[in-house]
Design a protein around this motif. Sequence first.
Motif, PDB file in Angstrom:
ATOM      1  N   ASP A   2       0.700  -1.099  -0.018  1.00 58.71           N
ATOM      2  CA  ASP A   2       0.224  -0.067   0.017  1.00 58.71           C
ATOM      3  C   ASP A   2       1.004   1.393  -0.005  1.00 58.71           C
ATOM      4  OD1 ASP A   2      -2.282  -1.303  -0.250  1.00 58.71           O
ATOM      5  OD2 ASP A   2      -2.213  -1.581   2.409  1.00 58.71           O
ATOM      6  N   ARG A   3       0.425   2.261  -0.585  1.00 57.70           N
ATOM      7  CA  ARG A   3       1.037   3.590  -0.316  1.00 57.70           C
ATOM      8  C   ARG A   3       1.076   4.136   0.990  1.00 57.70           C
ATOM      9  NH1 ARG A   3      -1.323   7.931  -4.719  1.00 57.70           N
ATOM     10  NH2 ARG A   3       0.665   8.798  -4.498  1.00 57.70           N
ATOM     11  N   ASP A  14       5.091   9.682  -1.967  1.00 56.13           N
ATOM     12  CA  ASP A  14       5.256   8.304  -1.333  1.00 56.13           C
ATOM     13  C   ASP A  14       6.489   8.196  -0.614  1.00 56.13           C
ATOM     14  OD1 ASP A  14       2.845   6.571  -2.430  1.00 56.13           O
ATOM     15  OD2 ASP A  14       3.299   8.143  -3.792  1.00 56.13           O
ATOM     16  N   PHE A  16       8.178   5.153  -0.314  1.00 54.49           N
ATOM     17  CA  PHE A  16       8.879   4.087  -1.069  1.00 54.49           C
ATOM     18  C   PHE A  16      10.405   4.101  -1.212  1.00 54.49           C
ATOM     19  CE2 PHE A  16       4.681   3.165  -3.432  1.00 54.49           C
ATOM     20  CZ  PHE A  16       4.086   2.400  -2.407  1.00 54.49           C
ATOM     21  N   GLU A  20      10.821  -0.558  -3.882  1.00 56.91           N
ATOM     22  CA  GLU A  20       9.344  -0.443  -3.873  1.00 56.91           C
ATOM     23  C   GLU A  20       8.615   0.366  -4.714  1.00 56.91           C
ATOM     24  OE1 GLU A  20       9.649  -1.131   1.097  1.00 56.91           O
ATOM     25  OE2 GLU A  20       9.437   0.933   0.332  1.00 56.91           O
ATOM     26  N   TYR A  24       6.037  -0.949  -7.231  1.00 61.74           N
ATOM     27  CA  TYR A  24       4.556  -0.297  -7.147  1.00 61.74           C
ATOM     28  C   TYR A  24       4.118   0.279  -8.689  1.00 61.74           C
ATOM     29  CZ  TYR A  24       0.472   2.026  -5.569  1.00 61.74           C
ATOM     30  OH  TYR A  24      -0.957   2.458  -5.320  1.00 61.74           O
ATOM     31  N   HIS A  28       1.073  -1.122 -10.940  1.00 63.33           N
ATOM     32  CA  HIS A  28      -0.201  -0.245 -10.954  1.00 63.33           C
ATOM     33  C   HIS A  28      -0.184   0.833 -12.526  1.00 63.33           C
ATOM     34  CE1 HIS A  28       0.084  -1.184  -7.079  1.00 63.33           C
ATOM     35  NE2 HIS A  28      -1.176  -1.038  -7.006  1.00 63.33           N
ATOM     36  N   LEU A  58       1.191   7.756  -8.047  1.00 63.14           N
ATOM     37  CA  LEU A  58       2.090   7.679  -7.257  1.00 63.14           C
ATOM     38  C   LEU A  58       3.260   8.972  -7.451  1.00 63.14           C
ATOM     39  CD1 LEU A  58       4.284   5.615  -6.114  1.00 63.14           C
ATOM     40  CD2 LEU A  58       5.276   5.019  -8.361  1.00 63.14           C
TER      41      LEU A  58
END
Length: 240
Positions: A2-3, A14, A16, A20, A24, A28, A58
């Motif tokens: 998940d974000r 984000d 991440f 990651e 992601y 997505h 993102l």
Amino acid sequence: MDRDLVKILDYGVDSFTFEEALDYAGSHSGQIVTINPEMIEFARKNQNFSDVISNAELVVPDGIGVEIGLKILGKQVRRIPGVELGKALIVKFSKENRTVAMIGAKPEVVELAVKNLKSEIQNLNIVYYHDGYFTSDEEVQKQVVEANPDLLLVALGSPKQEFFINSLKQSLPNATMIGLGGSFDVWAGVVNRAPKIYQKLGLEWLYRTIKEPQRFKRIFPTLPLFVLRVCKERFSTNKC
Ligand code: UDP
């Protein structure tokens, strides 16, 4: 995965790691924004741009400015250079037999970038490319929608590229789309990235400003203003 968004001056970024973010983005569809202080400052003045950022799927911190801003706010998030994430995405999509399209930069630059990427990346399938100096957005958008890529890289500079991608979201609902600034120039070999030591110290902006002094007015007074605003935000909650 998940974000996990961290807020900076009202914008979610984000948190991440590079790997990651790559995972992601690879799994997505939607818009990836590689955000920097100039973009945040512009978004504060332009509601449409602000909405584009807020609605992105993102948002990665591209460059030291946002990383420092987040640090001031007490959040530890490493920067993710768009030029690196973009390349890693091309490699990932190619490995998975997914298609790629590129829009942006001068005609000879995008040509050369495509040529270099093709010789470097196995299995790369570029279904469409176009330079970034067109008069009709609609025409280019129609062509790229017809090509229906899985990954679309747009390098028109900001905020043009973010608006361009945003208006493609409905017609390319399954594509992952990222705005990449001057990355095609780097892949074409017409612009060099800063030496590793500058990258390591987060001073890529300094190197680029020395090489292209006209960039100075993009950084000043935007960058100090941004840092001041972040300090103010921190001060209102705690102290800077
Ligand atoms: N560009 C373009 N069309 C335009 C204006 C710019 O394709 O109408 C390209 C330009 O050739 C360059 C990129 O957009 O390749 C912008 O690079 P810049 O260094 O300004 O982006 P940054 O990385 O700083 O966001």
